[in-house]
Design a protein around this motif. Structure first.
Motif, mmCIF file in Angstrom:
data_model
loop_
_atom_site.group_PDB
_atom_site.id
_atom_site.type_symbol
_atom_site.label_atom_id
_atom_site.label_comp_id
_atom_site.label_asym_id
_atom_site.label_seq_id
_atom_site.Cartn_x
_atom_site.Cartn_y
_atom_site.Cartn_z
ATOM 1 N N GLY A 227 0.840 -1.462 -0.158
ATOM 2 C CA GLY A 227 -0.143 -0.115 -0.170
ATOM 3 C C GLY A 227 0.613 1.170 0.098
ATOM 4 O O GLY A 227 1.911 1.108 0.253
ATOM 5 N N ALA A 228 0.416 2.475 -0.223
ATOM 6 C CA ALA A 228 0.970 3.428 -0.265
ATOM 7 C C ALA A 228 1.806 4.013 1.072
ATOM 8 O O ALA A 228 2.965 4.503 1.101
ATOM 9 N N GLU A 229 1.237 3.556 2.096
ATOM 10 C CA GLU A 229 1.820 3.917 3.413
ATOM 11 C C GLU A 229 3.303 2.811 3.410
ATOM 12 O O GLU A 229 4.410 3.588 3.807
ATOM 13 N N GLN A 230 3.129 1.500 3.074
ATOM 14 C CA GLN A 230 4.509 1.035 3.215
ATOM 15 C C GLN A 230 5.433 1.453 2.456
ATOM 16 O O GLN A 230 6.801 1.400 2.640
ATOM 17 N N LEU A 231 5.148 1.984 1.208
ATOM 18 C CA LEU A 231 5.925 2.403 0.163
ATOM 19 C C LEU A 231 6.683 3.835 0.813
ATOM 20 O O LEU A 231 7.706 3.715 0.677
#
Lengths: 586, 311, 289
Positions: free
Chosen positions: B43-47
């Motif tokens: 997800g965007a957050e992990q990236l």
């Protein structure tokens, strides 16, 4: 220059000599096996002992259930770790470290798990409810950056914990030594699936703290095996976990994981009896297995729960026009695709793979190959197709760009689309790109016009396909998962309703409606679900491909000592055999 | 001589630095290492988290400065993919690749030079034509075909060699290396044979061999004693050039024979955009190429004192 | 250069004649062949794959009303022979284009560097060093990003531009050697113009290694192209090339070897032919022995 004549004579002589050489080599050539070389001892009941050897064609990064998330690492992680829940051989959720399935509160928000008695880590230390909490909190900590985060965002108090405002996640409560409760912000029918994922596996705190960033190389869990040795890039050896809680299990003493072994040498080793089980074959080897009667009892071909298709960017012309997308969806000759791919794919025309809730073979609006409809839709979109020479290929009216993966497989799919769409006047230009480029660019809005793409399950639930691939929530400025950039408020509402619906039957109907809408609006031309062929040696017993975990070898046993099967009287080698003909059987 | 060597050394360092900088820009401009490492599900957050952890959210210039400073201190960074120090990863892989490369080079030189001299001495006979024809096949045959055929015939059908892999101890490693090294050597051996043959033919026709023969020396002795050294010049140049493949590994051969060397590593690192690992491989390769060129230049100077020390 | 005597010598050189014949044959296949192709090389034929197994049909399969697939079909059911004819043309174009560029660059830069010495030499050799220190794969991937639409001439430029260094190094070494020969030194001392020296003494010496390495390069380029196809930098599918056909045929090696053998045979014929021709030309142009 006088010797030129001799050179010419030499040419002829050399030709003759090389033919002779070929024949000689051929004649002395042992014939290849027509079936398995080894068979089992014939034990009627499962026995302990032996070593299972399996492989993968890439290198493994590490075995940390909280951060690794790929087919390859999972092959080891499933041997080393366990969580509260797991799946049985039929793909149903079953308790694993938990004593039973959890108690769910009436509001559907609280799940209470009770741990089995006497569970120990491979280090010998007993597992407590506190370990369960610590493991999840570690996985969800911002510093760990786990790809699993998205599956647990519904846990109460997660944001406060991740922002550093709280020491613990309020939604995870340790009640006593063996009891732990989870509380959600809103009801969510995918939570139990999330608890069966490897991200929720239980690890001992002291081991993680001891190894820090390198813990993936020093795994300790509660699984049937422990890591014995690891030669980087070559092989990983697993040894039986002496503290394992299931009596008598696992059966084999050791499992050896050969790394970096690509399809062709792996298959040769398999035929030699050096590999016990294989899961990926080149087309030639695949055909050999399928056509060999002697191998027939020792392989299974099973559909994977996944979805492949041709995604069209709904924000970019010409695919912003639903009629063009529908025309494409009806122009794909899925049966021809299946045949060209040697029936290693199963045609489909809808977004949910068979076996999932909401799948119906006769779903309304299922996409199917029908050139009549396809041409009618092109007309509705305002494109008149003219075919003056009457060869079935109209004059091109549209040119689109399609992204494909590098390598032969991506190219074949690109060429199949190319050839199908020619028949409705669409010229497809193929653009092969590397995986990182594909990931980055296709996740950006208004960038990639169309592409071949796919998705395989994280857990067997329709939400894992529809919410991720077609919900407008999966559209971002970067890294969108909805790579067709399809938005439909009606679908969003249906999916949000279905996600919390506790009545299974009602939920199924909601997903049916959702799937039908997606098939109708055709953000993708749905093309196929893939099929996987697993083959094993006759002495590998009770292996059944697992419906959720690919290449899961923890339950099988080895019927040893194995015996060599007397060589069949082969046709003898010939020069043809030397050229590599031998595997085509009569 | 010392001054020459020192100046060449300074240049070599410059080239290594330039190659490293160029690749740094390339690898950071090509794609997104975060997405490549975490895969399509991230997800965007992990990236974002990944980029923060590895400093990928900083300005490129700052990342570059940090990296170069690290290299100067001998710290090649940590691989994105498996969180291991790059130097440790390379230290595991390099010896395996060197074993394979050295064996291949030995095959190439022995077979190539042998065939070349043999063909030149028997110029315009059937042996010569046969050898030359063989070299064409050798040059035209791609490794992914010869490798598979050898594996199938010599390892599988005859069982003379193991079916790919790396083995368990030193002797076993060598046994496993023979077939891939031979596959790898075919192209080089053919090239050396052709080069050696054409050089030898020229030398054999030259005045000093004729003189030597007139004095009663045998053709072979005359050729070797007076001329081989001359013919060796281009060969030495080629060997120097080849050092890069010797170190960076052979992607296709390593893949077919499941040889866990630098080639596979480099390929996987590039596919995954594992910048520190890619740069580490580039550093080792570039440094070896430079060392090789340096040695080749010095060898040329030693072989042929008439060559002026320039460059 | 080609005086009647040289032509006579050439005619008597049967190796060269065989080479010329092979080159003629390959060129005929490439330029005239496609006109006689039995099928459209990119048509995925309905009967091209076995209805039961999906495997490509074997050589000699007859399609009612359509004709015979003399070399069978490829994995998506296209006529292998038609593809081979079309692929030879593309491969020759790319391989020659790239080789010519590489040889021109290599000879020019090598000779200039060797002859001029000094700063010219230094700059040339350092650029070679730099180019050779870069991993090819990475450069190719990066180029893939930069060049959005790969085209044939781009392919030639990239392949040629990456492949001249070896030749340049050999040429430089050779030039250094020649430059120091007594008669060249003497001619220099007598004030002969550099251009004349280069043409009369250096270039003739350069022809031999250029021919040897150049013919090798043709083969290398054809195979190089298959690697480029793999990286998505080669010819655009469905356009065939020998290299890309070889590459996709590879996984069928044990089932339908013709998919590997046919393109291989054409590659060998091309290389063999050009080489014999090259050697013959050398004998003709440089009749030292």
């Amino acid at each position: 220059m006088c010797s030129i004549r001799r050179t010419d004579a030499g040419l002829a002589k050399r030709l003759r000599a090389s033919l002779l050489l070929g024949a000689l080599v051929g004649a002395g050539c042992p014939s290849p096996p027509q079936g398995p070389r080894w068979q089992g001892a014939g034990s009627p009941t499962p026995r302990r002992g032996g070593t299972l050897v399996f492989h993968h064609e890439s290198d493994v990064r590490g075995f940390d259930p909280h951060t690794s998330f790929d087919e390859l690492s999972n092959m080891g992680i499933k041997l080393l770790f366990e969580g509260l829940l797991d799946y049985d051989a039929d793909g149903h959720l079953v308790p694993r470290l938990a004593e039973a399935m959890p108690e769910v509160s009436d509001d559907g928000l609280t799940y209470t798990f009770r741990l089995r008695e006497g569970i120990r880590f491979a280090s010998g230390r007993p597992v407590t409810a506190e370990d369960v909490r610590w493991s999840l909190e570690r996985m969800l900590h911002p510093r760990v950056g786990s790809p699993g985060l998205t599956f647990y965002t519904n846990l109460e108090g997660l944001d406060a914990y991740r922002d550093g405002r709280a020491q613990h996640i309020a939604g995870i409560r340790v009640i006593d030594e063996r009891t732990v409760a989870f509380r959600l912000r809103a009801p969510d029918q995918t939570f139990l699936y999330a608890m069966a994922m490897t991200f929720a596996n239980v690890v001992p705190r002291e081991n993680v703290e001891r190894w820090g960033a390198e813990v993936a190389r020093h795994p300790v869990g509660t699984g049937p095996y422990v890591l014995e040795s690891w030669e980087p890039g070559v092989r990983v050896v697993f040894r039986r976990n002496e503290h394992y809680w299931r009596p008598g299990r696992p059966y084999p003493d050791r499992q050896i994981f050969e790394l970096n072994l690509s399809r062709e040498p792996a298959f040769l080793r398999f035929l030699n009896g050096e590999l016990d089980i294989i899961h990926r074959q080149s087309p030639a080897d695949y055909l050999y297995l399928k056509r060999s009667p002697a191998w027939r009892p020792y392989w299974v071909q099973r559909p994977s729960i996944d979805l492949w298709g041709y995604a069209m960017n709904c924000e970019l012309p010409p695919f912003d026009n639903v009629h063009v997308r529908r025309a494409v969806a009806h122009a794909i000759d899925r049966q021809r695709w299946a045949r060209t791919r040697l029936y290693r794919i199963r045609p489909t025309g809808q977004p949910l793979p068979p076996g999932l809730l909401g799948y119906r073979p006769d779903l309304p609006h299922t996409q199917r190959f029908d050139l009549e409809i396809a041409r009618r839709e092109m007309a509705l979109a305002g494109y008149t197709l003219r075919d003056p020479d009457g060869d079935g290929i109209p004059e091109p009216v549209l040119t689109v760009e399609m992204w494909i993966g590098e390598g032969p497989t991506g190219q074949v799919y690109g060429e199949l689309v190319q050839s199908d769409l020619r028949r409705i006047g669409i010229t497809v230009q193929l653009k092969p790109v590397s995986f990182p480029v594909y990931l980055r660019e296709s996740g950006k809005p208004r960038t990639v016009q169309s592409l071949m793409t796919g998705w395989s399950q994280d857990f067997p639930d329709p939400a894992d396909f529809l919410d991720i691939l077609f919900h407008s929530r999966a559209i971002h400025d970067h890294d969108s998962e909805n790579r067709a950039f399809y938005r439909n408020p009606e679908l969003d509402a249906l999916l949000d309703e279905a996600r919390v619906e506790r009545d299974r039957e009602r939920r199924g109907r909601l997903y049916e409606r959702a799937a039908s809408i997606v098939a109708r609006d055709a953000p993708w031309a749905f093309t196929f679900n893939s099929m996987k062929l697993d083959a094993w040696q006759p002495y590998v017993r009770d292996y059944r491909p697992h419906p959720v975990w690919d290449n899961y070898y923890a339950e099988l046993w080895l019927d040893l000592p194995r015996r060599r099967i007397a060589r069949q009287v082969g046709g003898g080698g010939t020069a043809l055999a030397w050229l590599g003909w031998p595997w085509s059987l009569p | 001589m010392t001054r020459y060597v020192l100046r060449r050394l300074a240049w070599a360092l410059f080239v290594v630095w330039a190659a490293l900088s160029l690749v740094f820009v390339l690898v950071h401009g090509v794609g997104d290492p975060a997405a490549a490492t975490l895969g399509p599900r991230a997800g965007a957050e992990q990236l974002r988290e990944f980029r923060r952890k590895h400093g990928l959210d900083r300005p490129l210039l700052e990342q570059y400065a940090r990296y170069v400073a690290g290299v100067v201190r001998g710290d090649l960074g940590t691989s994105f993919r498996d969180e291991q120090p790059v130097s440790r990863v390379i230290a595991t892989r390099l010896p395996r690749t060197l074993l394979l490369g050295a064996l291949a080079l030995a095959f190439e030189l022995v077979i190539g030079l042998g065939l070349g001299i043999f063909a030149a001495l028997r110029r315009n006979t059937i042996w010569d034509t046969g050898t030359v024809a063989l070299t064409f096949v050798g040059i035209s045959a791609p490794t992914f075909v010869t490798g598979l055929v050898f594996l199938y015939v010599f390892a599988f059908l005859y069982g003379w060699f193991p079916v790919g892999g790396y083995g368990v101890d030193a002797l076993d490693h060598l046994r496993h290396a023979i077939l891939p090294a031979f596959t790898l050597a075919i192209f080089g051996a053919a090239t050396y044979a052709r080069l050696m043959r054409s050089e030898m033919v020229e030398v054999l026709g030259s005045d000093y061999v004729r003189t030597a023969r007139a004095k009663g020396a045998s053709r072979l002795r005359a050729a070797l004693a007076h001329a081989a050294r001359n013919a060796m010049l281009p060969v030495v140049v080629l060997v120097g050039l080849q050092l890069s493949t010797l170190v960076s590994g052979a992607i296709i051969t390593e893949q077919i024979y499941a040889w866990p060397g630098m080639g596979r590593l480099a390929f996987e690192a590039i596919s995954a955009l594992d910048a520190p690992l890619v740069l580490g491989v580039v550093l080792v390769t570039a440094a070896t190429v430079q060392a090789g060129n340096l040695l080749a230049d010095i060898a040329i100077a030693a072989l042929d004192p008439r060559v002026r020390m320039t460059g | 250069m080609m005086d009647p005597r040289a032509w006579r010598r050439f005619r008597r050189n049967r190796g060269a004649i065989v080479g010329l014949a092979l080159v003629g044959l390959v060129n005929a296949v490439a330029w005239i062949g496609p006109a006689f192709a039995p099928f459209d090389p990119s048509e995925q034929l309905e009967g091209g794959t076995d209805p039961q197994t999906g495997a490509p049909v074997p050589p000699g399969t007859h399609l009612a009303g359509r004709g015979t697939l003399w070399l069978g079909a490829d994995e998506v059911g296209r006529d292998e022979l038609s593809r081979l004819l079309a692929g030879t043309r593309i491969s020759l174009l790319v391989a020659f284009g790239a080789t010519l560029l590489a040889v021109a660059l290599g000879v020019l830069i090598g000779i200039l560097a060797g002859y001029a010495g000094g700063p010219t030499d230094t700059v040339a050799m350092r650029s070679i060093d730099l180019l050779q220190s870069l991993p090819f794969l990475l450069v190719a991937i990066a180029l893939n990003r930069v060049i959005d639409r790969p085209d044939l001439w781009v392919l030639c430029l990239v392949m040629g531009g990456l492949s001249w260094t070896t030749l340049a190094r050999v040429m430089r070494a050779k030039t250094l050697q020649v430059r120091e020969l007594e008669y060249v030194q003497a001619a220099r001392a007598l004030g002969a113009p550099a251009a004349r020296l280069l043409l009369r003494h250096v270039l003739p010496n350069a022809i031999q290694p250029a021919l040897v390495l150049g013919t090798t390069l043709v083969a290398q380029m054809i195979i190089f192209e298959s690697a480029m196809s793999y990286l998505g930098l080669g010819v655009r599918p469905p356009t065939p090339s020998l290299g890309s056909m070889l590459h996709s045929g590879q996984q069928w090696l044990t089932h339908q070897p013709v998919l590997v053998l046919a393109p291989s045979a054409l590659i060998v014929a091309t290389v063999f032919g050009f080489n014999l021709l090259g050697e013959g030309l050398r004998d003709v142009l440089d009749p030292k022995d």
